[in-house]
Design a protein around this motif. Structure first.
Motif, PDB file in Angstrom:
ATOM      1  N   ALA A 165      61.665  54.091  53.334  1.00 30.37           N
ATOM      2  CA  ALA A 165      60.344  54.491  52.861  1.00 30.37           C
ATOM      3  C   ALA A 165      60.235  54.038  51.425  1.00 30.37           C
ATOM      4  O   ALA A 165      61.148  54.258  50.641  1.00 30.37           O
ATOM      5  N   VAL A 187      61.765  65.119  52.661  1.00 25.63           N
ATOM      6  CA  VAL A 187      60.363  64.985  52.255  1.00 25.63           C
ATOM      7  C   VAL A 187      59.497  65.693  53.296  1.00 25.63           C
ATOM      8  O   VAL A 187      58.564  66.409  52.964  1.00 25.63           O
ATOM      9  N   VAL A 188      59.826  65.488  54.556  1.00 24.24           N
ATOM     10  CA  VAL A 188      59.045  66.085  55.639  1.00 24.24           C
ATOM     11  C   VAL A 188      59.411  67.552  55.850  1.00 24.24           C
ATOM     12  O   VAL A 188      58.553  68.428  55.906  1.00 24.24           O
ATOM     13  N   THR A 227      62.009  62.291  59.657  1.00 20.68           N
ATOM     14  CA  THR A 227      61.076  61.482  58.856  1.00 20.68           C
ATOM     15  C   THR A 227      60.083  60.773  59.768  1.00 20.68           C
ATOM     16  O   THR A 227      58.916  60.614  59.432  1.00 20.68           O
ATOM     17  N   THR A 228      60.590  60.334  60.911  1.00 18.19           N
ATOM     18  CA  THR A 228      59.791  59.501  61.805  1.00 18.19           C
ATOM     19  C   THR A 228      58.981  60.323  62.799  1.00 18.19           C
ATOM     20  O   THR A 228      57.939  59.869  63.273  1.00 18.19           O
ATOM     21  N   MET A 271      68.596  57.386  57.886  1.00 13.89           N
ATOM     22  CA  MET A 271      67.151  57.484  58.101  1.00 13.89           C
ATOM     23  C   MET A 271      66.447  57.735  56.805  1.00 13.89           C
ATOM     24  O   MET A 271      66.636  58.775  56.277  1.00 13.89           O
ATOM     25  N   CYS A 272      65.892  56.871  56.240  1.00 16.54           N
ATOM     26  CA  CYS A 272      64.750  56.154  56.765  1.00 16.54           C
ATOM     27  C   CYS A 272      64.144  55.366  55.616  1.00 16.54           C
ATOM     28  O   CYS A 272      64.037  55.856  54.511  1.00 16.54           O
ATOM     29  N   CYS A 321      72.606  59.613  56.585  1.00 18.06           N
ATOM     30  CA  CYS A 321      71.332  58.923  56.480  1.00 18.06           C
ATOM     31  C   CYS A 321      71.578  57.437  56.516  1.00 18.06           C
ATOM     32  O   CYS A 321      72.226  56.901  55.622  1.00 18.06           O
ATOM     33  N   ASN A 369      64.475  61.392  52.663  1.00 18.22           N
ATOM     34  CA  ASN A 369      63.162  61.297  53.311  1.00 18.22           C
ATOM     35  C   ASN A 369      63.004  62.276  54.458  1.00 18.22           C
ATOM     36  O   ASN A 369      61.893  62.693  54.775  1.00 18.22           O
ATOM     37  N   VAL A 370      64.119  62.665  55.081  1.00 18.62           N
ATOM     38  CA  VAL A 370      64.052  63.745  56.067  1.00 18.62           C
ATOM     39  C   VAL A 370      63.538  65.004  55.366  1.00 18.62           C
ATOM     40  O   VAL A 370      62.668  65.720  55.873  1.00 18.62           O
ATOM     41  N   ILE A 423      63.442  50.534  60.360  1.00 22.41           N
ATOM     42  CA  ILE A 423      62.907  51.736  59.719  1.00 22.41           C
ATOM     43  C   ILE A 423      64.046  52.617  59.210  1.00 22.41           C
ATOM     44  O   ILE A 423      63.832  53.615  58.576  1.00 22.41           O
ATOM     45  N   TYR A 462      48.908  62.858  56.346  1.00 19.47           N
ATOM     46  CA  TYR A 462      49.889  63.859  55.934  1.00 19.47           C
ATOM     47  C   TYR A 462      49.895  64.099  54.432  1.00 19.47           C
ATOM     48  O   TYR A 462      50.704  64.885  53.929  1.00 19.47           O
ATOM     49  N   HIS A 496      56.467  55.622  55.152  1.00 20.78           N
ATOM     50  CA  HIS A 496      57.467  55.364  56.198  1.00 20.78           C
ATOM     51  C   HIS A 496      56.726  55.058  57.490  1.00 20.78           C
ATOM     52  O   HIS A 496      55.834  55.821  57.877  1.00 20.78           O
ATOM     53  N   ALA A 497      57.088  53.965  58.133  1.00 18.59           N
ATOM     54  CA  ALA A 497      56.512  53.583  59.433  1.00 18.59           C
ATOM     55  C   ALA A 497      54.983  53.653  59.431  1.00 18.59           C
ATOM     56  O   ALA A 497      54.376  54.082  60.396  1.00 18.59           O
ATOM     57  N   ILE A 533      54.136  59.973  53.544  1.00 19.79           N
ATOM     58  CA  ILE A 533      54.728  61.275  53.832  1.00 19.79           C
ATOM     59  C   ILE A 533      54.806  62.161  52.596  1.00 19.79           C
ATOM     60  O   ILE A 533      55.095  63.348  52.683  1.00 19.79           O
ATOM     61  N   SER A 534      54.521  61.582  51.438  1.00 26.44           N
ATOM     62  CA  SER A 534      54.593  62.384  50.219  1.00 26.44           C
ATOM     63  C   SER A 534      53.854  61.665  49.102  1.00 26.44           C
ATOM     64  O   SER A 534      53.859  60.430  49.066  1.00 26.44           O
ATOM     65  N   ASN A 554      56.688  68.864  53.754  1.00 25.25           N
ATOM     66  CA  ASN A 554      55.302  68.490  54.025  1.00 25.25           C
ATOM     67  C   ASN A 554      54.771  69.345  55.174  1.00 25.25           C
ATOM     68  O   ASN A 554      55.044  69.080  56.344  1.00 25.25           O
ATOM     69  N   GLY A 608      64.577  58.227  66.017  1.00 29.91           N
ATOM     70  CA  GLY A 608      64.492  58.518  64.587  1.00 29.91           C
ATOM     71  C   GLY A 608      64.621  59.994  64.323  1.00 29.91           C
ATOM     72  O   GLY A 608      64.494  60.840  65.201  1.00 29.91           O
ATOM     73  N   PHE A 609      64.840  60.283  63.040  1.00 32.95           N
ATOM     74  CA  PHE A 609      65.034  61.652  62.594  1.00 32.95           C
ATOM     75  C   PHE A 609      63.700  62.266  62.180  1.00 32.95           C
ATOM     76  O   PHE A 609      62.642  61.715  62.465  1.00 32.95           O
TER      77      PHE A 609
END
Lengths: 372, 81, 349
Positions: free
Chosen positions: B4, A197-198, A142-143, B1-2, A34, A194-195, C348, B37, B50-51, B55-56, A256, A139-140
């Motif tokens: 947030a 999180v999604v 998350t994005t 990544m990322c 990450c 954060n990955v 980001i 979301y 994020h961006a 997201i949560s 999510n 991006g991964f």
């Protein structure tokens, strides 16, 4: 800042560092995949708080290091066109393609814009109907939902001038590719908070079991990362290998669902080539046929752009944790931050750049203590 | 990544789901954030952004539990000979 | 290097063929441009000291001489305007060598179509700030460029000042054991400009810290303190100035994160965009490097002045074989601060 500062608390950091020292009876190699965690580790010097036996390997967790060269060359080709407004996250602006980078394209008159959210690119497309607005979608996981929403809204608006150059990737296949390699040294993972999180963390359960590695879903502040390392070390010491969630304040096991649904609606998963790691099955994304009109590669002539990755740079092995930067023959000689050979030395978060800075500090301190 | 960070929702727009947005306060910086979301999010919730997208919704109970766990380490470590 | 022309090799661009924005942002590319083109072409002892002001002798007087060009968007921002920037920036550069600013020139490059009313406001601003500082704008130049070729207005100011102190205030004078003071918090100017330009809403509006610090510096000089080095923090922020100083001084500068003040809204914007406040521009902040024994007196003196109320000690100098800047983080670890490659970009990742 609430829910940020508390996780940077000195006392907690010190306690966690001591707990790690007490827990580790043997050397262990742990990888984080990450860019955000790598950044935090370097910014806060967290590796300085770990006992010598714990090795942190900075894995392929940042688009700066893993976006394939061919994608960057395509981005440059498209950005150079006169009727294009090319939008990108700031991270990608200085990554070199075969001959130049996006910053140079801007200098040569290309309309290259740094944006913070894909919705800004959408807005630019609405405001500039006479231009093609292309967003470099890197991006991964998350994005990806943010890109997906931009496409969803573009379709509803019936926009004819909004395109994506897609270079999104997903983490679990990369993790497996690393673990499956016969040269693998990684014994435990910090999964990108954060990955997860999604995506949630269910997809890591079979990986932990199959390869017998603990995987800790970890946040980004110093206390998060240290606790992630602690939990990982404790599992390793106890011979356990399960998925644990350190980042419970943001991550749920299922992730999510709303975001996942949007991603599945807009994108499908394909095989993709990572810089340094090569082709990994089911690791990339492509727009679904219903959204094919938004694919920049269907609109612009980019198919002829093929690039061979250079074989001299060893960053692939570094990203997998197989090679320490200092073990690369070019490290510090042919390859330095001033004259880098690859992404891991170009990027200020790259493992090689980090090693270089660390070595410099060590040299300086040992010179001073010798002269005292 | 990322990258947030968490921010506090000040207000939420009255828009259809995928266009739902809100003003979020990040330590004095107020930004409009897409809330599509996080359909469960309400005013005064903290969201991880994020961006430009939430997201949560930050689980404040879990956050406090994490911090308490760090404090708890003091006792565990004290007990180690 | 044999790899240079290999099209498959992602050899990063160190030698750009054209000027890119990074060449103006205070980071590594700008340093390279200055070192490899300007310094080598102009090559002289005064220039090679690479101070904010050139200091030289004419007859029995030591003079300081500096120039700066001002390019800012938007031209009017919270806390100031391009005119104020242009005057204060040059006054500050002169003050950093210990000089008493006396005269300034004003060169205007105006874009066709620029509103005269805006020009009036800016010129009034320049006049006001010059008078406030007791300096006169004694010469200038005006050019107009075609519409589309000028961004509204560019200003160049050149300044001359008189050294009334025998002190040589320049990085090579720095000693191991010296300490680093700063006259306040960091990041206001860069973030105020960005917020104005990008339309960020801040719940407590942020103003640029743009100010003329020459009066504050004069206090220090008059007190007879043994100042070794001063530098005002502009583009590239605190970190960039310290890296430049460390390179010229061949010393290790160590700063302490917990002592560096960052206003809340600066922090908020930086956290949001992934920026480091240590690299954000300032226009009314400077560092003073002097012996530790004089620090307390210097701090008291500076705090007695409105532009120094929040003066604080932020670091220390150590012996070294080459220049290096490290920051001791709040959590007790150390980080090397380097020059950035170009301007900081929002990220980001």
């Amino acid at each position: 800042m609430k829910y940020v500062d508390e996780f940077r608390n000195n006392e907690h950091v010190a306690l966690l560092a001591t707990a790690i020292k007490n827990a580790a009876t043997r050397p262990w190699t742990i990888m984080e995949i990450c860019g955000g965690q790598t950044h935090a580790i370097m910014k806060y010097g967290l590796d300085q708080l770990l006992p010598p036996g714990i090795t942190l390997v900075h894995g392929p967790g940042c688009p700066v290091c893993v976006t394939p060269l061919v994608a960057i060359n395509k981005a440059i080709a498209i950005a150079s066109l006169s009727d294009v407004i090319f939008c990108t996250f700031g991270d990608m602006l200085r990554i070199p393609g075969s001959e130049k980078d996006l910053m140079t394209v801007k200098a040569e008159g290309g309309d290259v814009r740094t944006i913070y959210s894909p919705l800004e690119a959408l807005e630019l497309a609405r405001q500039n109907p006479e231009k093609q607005v292309v967003f470099f979608a890197v991006g991964f996981e998350t994005t990806i939902p943010t890109t997906a929403m931009a496409v969803y809204q573009a379709e509803k608006l019936d926009l004819k001038n909004f395109r994506l150059l897609v270079s999104h990737v997903r983490v679990p296949p990369a993790m497996e590719a690393i673990l499956a390699s016969p040269e693998n040294r990684v014994q435990g993972f910090l999964a990108a908070g954060n990955v997860c999180v999604v995506m949630g963390y269910r997809e890591y359960l079979p990986i932990a079991q199959r390869y017998r590695v603990p995987i800790i879903v970890t946040g980004f502040e110093p206390a998060d990362i240290l606790q992630g390392i602690l939990l990982c070390v404790q599992q390793l010491e106890q011979g356990r290998f399960v998925v644990e969630n350190q980042y419970g304040r943001a991550v749920k096991e299922q992730g999510n669902i709303t975001a996942q649904e949007m991603v599945n609606r807009i994108f499908k998963i394909v095989t993709y080539s990572w810089r340094g790691l090569g082709e990994i099955e089911m690791s990339g994304f492509k727009l679904n046929p219903a959204y094919a009109d938004f694919d920049a590669e269907n609109y612009f002539a980019t198919a002829h752009i093929k690039t061979k990755e250079h074989t001299g740079c060893q960053s692939g092995k570094v990203l997998q944790g197989i090679l320490k930067p200092s073990e690369c023959p070019s490290f510090g000689t042919l390859c330095t931050p001033e004259y880098p050979l690859g992404a891991t030395m170009v990027s200020s978060e790259g493992a090689c750049a980090a090693y270089f800075a660390y070595r410099r500090r060590q040299n300086e301190q040992s010179t001073i203590s010798k002269s005292v | 990544m990322c990258l947030a960070i968490p921010g506090k929702i000040l207000s939420i727009s009255d828009q259809p789901d995928n266009y739902r947005s809100g003003d979020v306060n990040f330590s004095g910086v107020i930004r409009s954030v897409n809330l599509a979301y996080v359909p469960e999010a309400r005013e005064n919730d903290y969201v991880v952004v994020h961006a430009g997208f939430a997201i949560s919704v930050l689980d404040q109970t879990e956050a406090h539990a994490s911090l308490a766990a760090f404090d708890e380490l003091k006792n565990t470590l004290d007990q180690i000979p | 290097m044999t790899l240079e022309n290999d099209p498959a090799c992602p050899l990063p661009i160190n030698q750009y063929e054209k000027i890119v924005m990074a060449h103006g942002s205070g980071g590594r590319q700008m340093q390279q441009l200055i070192d490899t083109l300007l310094l080598t072409s102009f090559d002289n002892a005064v220039l090679n000291e690479k101070n904010d002001s050139a200091v030289f002798e004419i007859g029995n007087s030591r003079l300081a001489f500096t120039t700066d060009s001002y390019v800012v968007n938007p031209l009017f921002f919270p806390g100031g305007d391009i005119g104020k920037l242009a005057v204060c920036g040059t006054l500050n550069d002169l003050a950093m060598s210990g000089a008493h600013p006396l005269y300034i020139s004003c060169g205007l490059i105006i874009e066709e179509g620029f509103p005269i009313e805006s020009l009036q406001r800016i010129v009034k601003s320049m006049s006001y700030h010059a008078k406030n500082a007791g300096v006169e704008i004694v010469t200038g130049d005006t050019k107009v460029v075609e519409h589309g070729k000028g961004d509204g207005l560019y200003i160049n100011t050149t300044g001359i000042g008189l050294l009334e102190t025998p002190l040589k205030i320049t990085p090579p004078m720095i000693q191991a054991g010296d300490v680093i003071l700063i006259n306040g918090d960091i990041g206001r100017h860069g973030i105020a400009i960005m917020a104005a330009r990008e339309g960020f809403t801040l719940d407590s509006p942020l103003k640029s810290d743009c100010a003329d610090v020459s009066g504050l510096v004069r206090l220090l000089i008059s007190a007879g303190l043994e100042i070794h080095c001063m530098r005002d923090l502009t583009r590239g922020g605190l970190a960039t100035s310290l890296v430049e100083i460390s390179a010229s001084a061949n010393k290790h500068l160590e700063i302490y994160e917990q002592d560096i003040e960052v206003p809340d809204s600066v922090r908020g914007v930086c956290e949001l965009l992934g920026l480091d406040p240590c690299y954000v521009a300032n226009e009314g902040r400077f560092v003073v490097i002097l012996p530790e024994s004089q620090a307390a007196e210097a701090i008291d003196l500076m705090r007695s002045h409105p532009l120094g109320e929040n003066t604080v000690l932020i670091g220390k100098i150590h012996a070294a074989t080459s220049g290096m800047v490290t920051m001791k983080n709040r959590i007790g670890t150390n980080r090397i601060m380097e020059l950035l490659s170009g301007a900081q970009l929002p990220r980001i990742c």
